[in-house]
Every structure is written in C-alpha cells, then in structure tokens.
Design a protein around this motif. Structure first.
Motif, short mmCIF file in Angstrom:
data_model
loop_
_atom_site.label_atom_id
_atom_site.label_comp_id
_atom_site.label_asym_id
_atom_site.label_seq_id
_atom_site.Cartn_x
_atom_site.Cartn_y
_atom_site.Cartn_z
N VAL A 108 33.53 34.54 43.58
CA VAL A 108 32.57 33.38 44.07
C VAL A 108 31.66 33.63 45.35
CG1 VAL A 108 32.67 31.06 45.21
CG2 VAL A 108 34.34 31.52 43.34
N LEU A 109 32.16 34.52 46.16
CA LEU A 109 31.31 35.19 47.19
C LEU A 109 30.20 36.02 46.62
CD1 LEU A 109 30.65 36.04 49.98
CD2 LEU A 109 32.38 38.05 49.70
N SER A 110 30.31 36.81 45.55
CA SER A 110 29.23 37.47 44.70
C SER A 110 28.21 36.43 44.37
CB SER A 110 29.93 38.41 43.94
OG SER A 110 30.12 37.63 42.57
N MET B 141 33.46 42.05 28.90
CA MET B 141 32.55 41.55 30.12
C MET B 141 32.50 39.96 29.88
SD MET B 141 30.17 43.81 29.62
CE MET B 141 29.87 44.05 29.67
N LYS B 142 33.26 39.40 30.70
CA LYS B 142 33.43 37.77 30.79
C LYS B 142 31.95 36.93 31.26
CE LYS B 142 36.73 35.94 30.83
NZ LYS B 142 36.92 35.43 29.17
N HIS B 143 31.56 36.19 30.12
CA HIS B 143 30.47 35.54 30.30
C HIS B 143 30.61 34.54 31.57
CE1 HIS B 143 31.91 32.20 27.82
NE2 HIS B 143 30.96 31.62 28.78
N ALA B 144 31.92 34.03 31.63
CA ALA B 144 31.98 33.01 32.70
C ALA B 144 31.63 33.71 33.92
CB ALA B 144 33.50 32.48 32.57
N LEU B 145 32.01 34.90 34.16
CA LEU B 145 31.65 35.62 35.46
C LEU B 145 30.30 35.89 35.33
CD1 LEU B 145 34.78 37.52 35.76
CD2 LEU B 145 34.62 35.12 36.50
N LEU B 146 29.27 34.95 35.31
CA LEU B 146 27.73 35.34 34.98
C LEU B 146 27.31 36.13 36.20
CD1 LEU B 146 25.61 32.27 35.87
CD2 LEU B 146 28.26 32.25 36.34
N PHE B 147 28.01 36.10 37.23
CA PHE B 147 27.30 36.87 38.33
C PHE B 147 27.84 38.36 38.56
CE2 PHE B 147 26.34 32.76 39.45
CZ PHE B 147 27.42 31.91 39.33
N CYS B 148 28.41 38.67 37.44
CA CYS B 148 28.87 40.32 37.15
C CYS B 148 27.94 40.71 36.11
CB CYS B 148 30.10 40.37 36.49
SG CYS B 148 31.37 39.68 37.68
N THR B 149 27.21 42.03 36.34
CA THR B 149 26.66 42.47 35.16
C THR B 149 27.52 42.78 33.87
OG1 THR B 149 27.20 44.64 35.80
CG2 THR B 149 25.01 43.50 36.69
N VAL B 150 26.78 42.73 32.71
CA VAL B 150 27.55 42.92 31.60
C VAL B 150 28.17 44.57 31.47
CG1 VAL B 150 27.23 43.14 28.86
CG2 VAL B 150 26.05 41.43 30.21
N LEU B 151 29.49 44.09 30.97
CA LEU B 151 30.30 45.51 31.11
C LEU B 151 30.76 46.06 32.18
CD1 LEU B 151 28.89 47.21 27.64
CD2 LEU B 151 30.67 45.68 27.97
N ALA B 152 30.38 45.28 33.45
CA ALA B 152 30.78 45.55 34.68
C ALA B 152 32.11 45.05 35.10
CB ALA B 152 29.84 45.46 35.61
#
Length: 480
Positions: free
Chosen positions: A307-309, A1-12
């Motif tokens: 970015v949309l998310s 899981m990329k922390h930079a993609l903070l708008f995703c849930t972990v392991l998603a």
C-alpha cells in the motif's frame, strides 16, 4: 505476477517463500476440492496434477495454461538459465511432433500461444476457440510428458537464448544494472542468478543438462492445468482425467531451504555503460507475505508496504511524481516504487529514478529516501489512502475482463501456495489497512542496513550510435 498488486511491475512480484500446502485428497465423485465465488473450481487428478477451471461464457474462446512450479530458483550453480532454455526446447518436439510442429498445430486450430519463465515458475499457454480446447489439451499433454529433440536443435536454440540475453540485458543498461543489483542484494538465495542465466553458463550448457532438468521437475505433481473461458467444468475435468490424468507420476526431489542471511550494512554497486542518462535503484529487504488468513505481524507489514508503494507511485500525480518530477526545481525525469512480497524467495521494496537535467543519481537517491522519511514522520492522508484502495479495487475488477488475466491469477496463486480466491481476500484485507499502518512500515523498513543501492554511470555513446530504449528490470523474467 499478481495483477491485484497493480503497483508492482509485471514479473516483479517475487516475494518471500510461500508455504505450499500439502496436496489435498481427491474429492468425492465429481465434487471439486474448492469452488470460489467467481465459479473457479479446483480438482486433483489421480497422478497429483492440479486442475483449475474458471468458466466465463462471455465469448466462445478459452485459454489453457500449464504452470510448472519450477524456475531459475531451482537451478544449480554452473547451469543457470537451464529452466528458460528448457522452456524454449519444449517447442522443439516430442515423440509425436517434429520441431516447430506444436506451434504450427496451434495456429491451424485458430489459436495463439507462448510461454514464459520466471524465478519461481514456468508457464505455457494457448488461447483458442473453445470448441478446439480438447485438441490443445492433447498437444500440451504430449509435450509435457514426452518432450524430446536432437542435440542439434538445442545447439541452434541456445544461440537464440544467448542473443536474447544480449538484447534484453547486456545491451540494455538499466536491465544490466538490475541484474547486478539482484546479485548484490541476494547472497544465499537463488534469486542471486538472472532468469536468462549468466552468459558463461549458457556457453557451457549441454543438451543433457536440459533433459535432466526436465526429468527432475516436469512431473504431474509439480504442475497445475488452468482452463478459463467458455467451458463446462465437468467436461473439462473428464478430458483432463483422460488426457493428463494418465500421465505417469514421478516423485519430486526434496527442495533444500536457501535462506537469505540477515543484511548487516548498506551495499552499493555501480555499472558503467553507454547511456544518455543515469539511473538509480534502491532495493530494501522487507518481509514477505506468507499467508492471507491468520496473518502474522510480518504478513500485515508486507501488505502495508505494498500500500505504501501505491501511495508513492501507484497513480498519476502520486507522491513521487509531485515531489520529484514536477515543478521548476524537479529532481527526476521519472520515479517509481513497488513492493514484491509474493513468491518463493525473498521480498524487496524498490525505489527507482532517472535524474533530471542538471541533477545526478545522488540527488535522486536522496529525494527518494526523503519522501519515504516524510511518510514515516507525517503519515499519509485518509484521502490518499482512499484513492489507493479505490484504484486497487477497480484494477482487480477490470482485470477479470481478460481470460488470460483470470488464468494467470489462478495459476500464480497455485504456484505461491495461495488460495484460488486470493484476489478477493486481498481486497478484503485492503479495507482494514489504516494510515497508521502505512506510516509504521515507512518508519521501520527503510534503514541503511536493509538497503542495496545500484547506480548506472552513463558513458559516452559510440559515434553515430542511436540511444537504446531502456528496460528497467529485464532480469526478473524471460519470455520466449
């Protein structure tokens, strides 16, 4: 899981197939293959194992993470859950250590440890005082190369795994829904299967199934060792060559492509389960991001979808909060969006929501889609986009305060075939995303033919039963 993609849930953040580069040739002398601006260095050991070292001298501690590029997507039908079962069995002994001795040794060294399995990879880590690093390197190398245990240990541990499945999936209505939603969304892709495995497969799994999976995938060329903390890269490399570099190399089997066919029509599933509230999840098929440089149009679209998310639900008071959960006419108690564009399998954009009192799942589904349609029609404001970019940048920088965060980023980048400095490259790409880019992807990737809808239909709770804490996405990863 990329922390930079903070708008995703972990392991998603398990997106489409990342193209893993061919192994680099060994460096000349002590020169690393790669050195990043943050000081991370990458080496290749003689047996094909990758070594990544990130010095951070702010505290006298270090973390060792061993990443194996195998997870549930490498399983075969009838043996789902074997990757996660093997993760458990890695704590059950080697030719030198008795069952449970590994964890006791780490604790005696003043450390803490755990492991995790996802669709794409399996990871093991120990955080210890920096002066005990060599000790845990020896422990980890031993079990990586010489894992062994009696059948009876497996028979006991598989019962633990089955109970984990009951507690985290079968007894969690939202997690159970997400498991079925994944199975309906993915047909050919092994993402169809839950990481923990189907219960019928766990019932029939045998000790030799686990041993065979271990022999197939736990080989140096399929692994990366990540060390972060108060360390000297030259010393770490010397230890790694001495401890890990002597492990025998084995060839990996050919990985067959398992390409998900084009979806040609909306799919719907529903799950009836005892619950207090309904829940709805919308899964849209989207392009994955395969490379950061020389991006194809699909790569740029994938990034714009992340970015949309974030515009929709990446911060308090974002669009879904304002439109669905606030005010006297609110539709939902909660609503969220995330895009999972990195990984070794297909990519998805998820919209989820819990109906407010007096509303139902259909109301929330319509409201979620209406917000995306509004972006497609009206676009987003420069102020919204600027806020997303600022928060993303801040989150990336703050995450570097954590040794585990740094090591996790480096390891997951390696698994996905991304450069070590992927976070910095993503930040650079973020600057170029425009309001037109966000509006464009909102208009092109949210049609019915790309959509699978899952709905939790609440059933009465048993008399005297206490409401369960709901987990929205327990099917993506499993932690020991």
């Amino acid at each position: 899981m990329k922390h930079a993609l903070l708008f995703c849930t972990v392991l998603a953040c398990f997106g489409a197939l990342a193209q893993t580069p061919a192994p680099s040739a060994p460096g000349d002398g002590d020169a690393p293959l790669v050195t990043t601006a943050s000081g991370a260095q990458e080496f290749r050991l003689a047996n094909g194992m990758q070594l990544i070292v990130q010095p951070d001298h702010r505290a006298p501690t270090a973390i060792q993470m061993l990443w194996v590029r195998t997870g549930s997507m490498d399983e075969v039908n009838g043996a789902t859950g074997v990757a996660h079962a093997l993760e458990h069995m890695m704590f059950k002994g080697s030719d030198k250590l008795a069952p449970g001795e590994f964890s006791r040794r780490v604790a005696q060294l003043g450390g803490q440890e755990n492991a995790f399995t996802t669709r794409d990879y399996t990871g093991y880590y120990q955080q210890i005082p920096a002066n005990r690093l060599k000790d845990v390197m020896q422990l980890e190398a031993d079990r990586f190369a010489h894992n062994q245990w009696p059948d009876e240990e497996f028979r006991k541990e598989i019962e633990v795994v089955k109970e984990e499945r009951r507690m985290r999936t079968e007894d969690q209505p939202r997690a159970a829904l997400m498991e079925q939603l994944n199975a309906a969304t993915f047909i050919a892709s092994p993402y169809h299967h839950p990481v923990v495995g189907w219960m019928s497969d766990l019932e029939s799994l045998q000790p030799d199934d686990v041993r065979q999976f271990y022999r197939t995938w736990y080989t140096p060329a399929n692994a990366a060792l990540v060390i972060a903390g108060d360390v000297d890269p030259r010393q770490v490399r010397a230890w790694a060559e001495q401890i890990y570099g002597q492990l025998p190399a084995r060839a990996l089997p050919e990985r067959k492509p398992q390409v998900e066919p084009e979806q040609k029509g909306m799919r719907r599933i529903s799950l009836k389960a005892p619950a207090e509230q309904a829940y709805v999840a919308l899964a849209f098929r989207i392009p994955a991001m395969k490379k950061l440089k020389d991006m194809a149009p699909s790569d740029k679209d994938a990034f714009s979808l992340v970015v949309l998310s974030a515009v929709l639900s990446g911060y308090d008071g974002a669009r879904l909060d304002r439109a669905l959960t606030q005010g006297p006419d609110r539709v939902a108690d909660s609503a969220s969006a995330y895009a999972s564009i990195f990984g070794r399998g297909p990519a998805l954009f998820m919209l989820t929501g819990v109906p407010a009192k007096g509303k139902d799942a259909a109301d929330v589904e319509a409201a979620l889609r209406a917000e995306v349609a509004r972006v497609a029609k009206e676009g987003v404001s420069p102020a919204e986009l600027a806020r997303v970019k600022a928060q993303w940048s801040a989150s990336t920088i703050y995450a570097r305060d954590s040794l585990q965060g740094q090591a996790s980023d480096l390891g997951s980048n390696w698994v996905q075939g991304l450069p070590l400095d992927a976070d910095d490259q993503l930040l650079a790409l973020l600057k170029d995303v425009t309001t037109d880019d966000v509006q464009s992807v909102a208009a092109r990737f949210f049609g019915d033919d790309q959509l699978t809808v899952g709905t939790l239909v609440p059933q009465p709770l048993a008399a005297g039963a206490k409401p369960r804490a709901s987990a929205a996405g327990g099917a993506d990863g499993a932690l020991r």
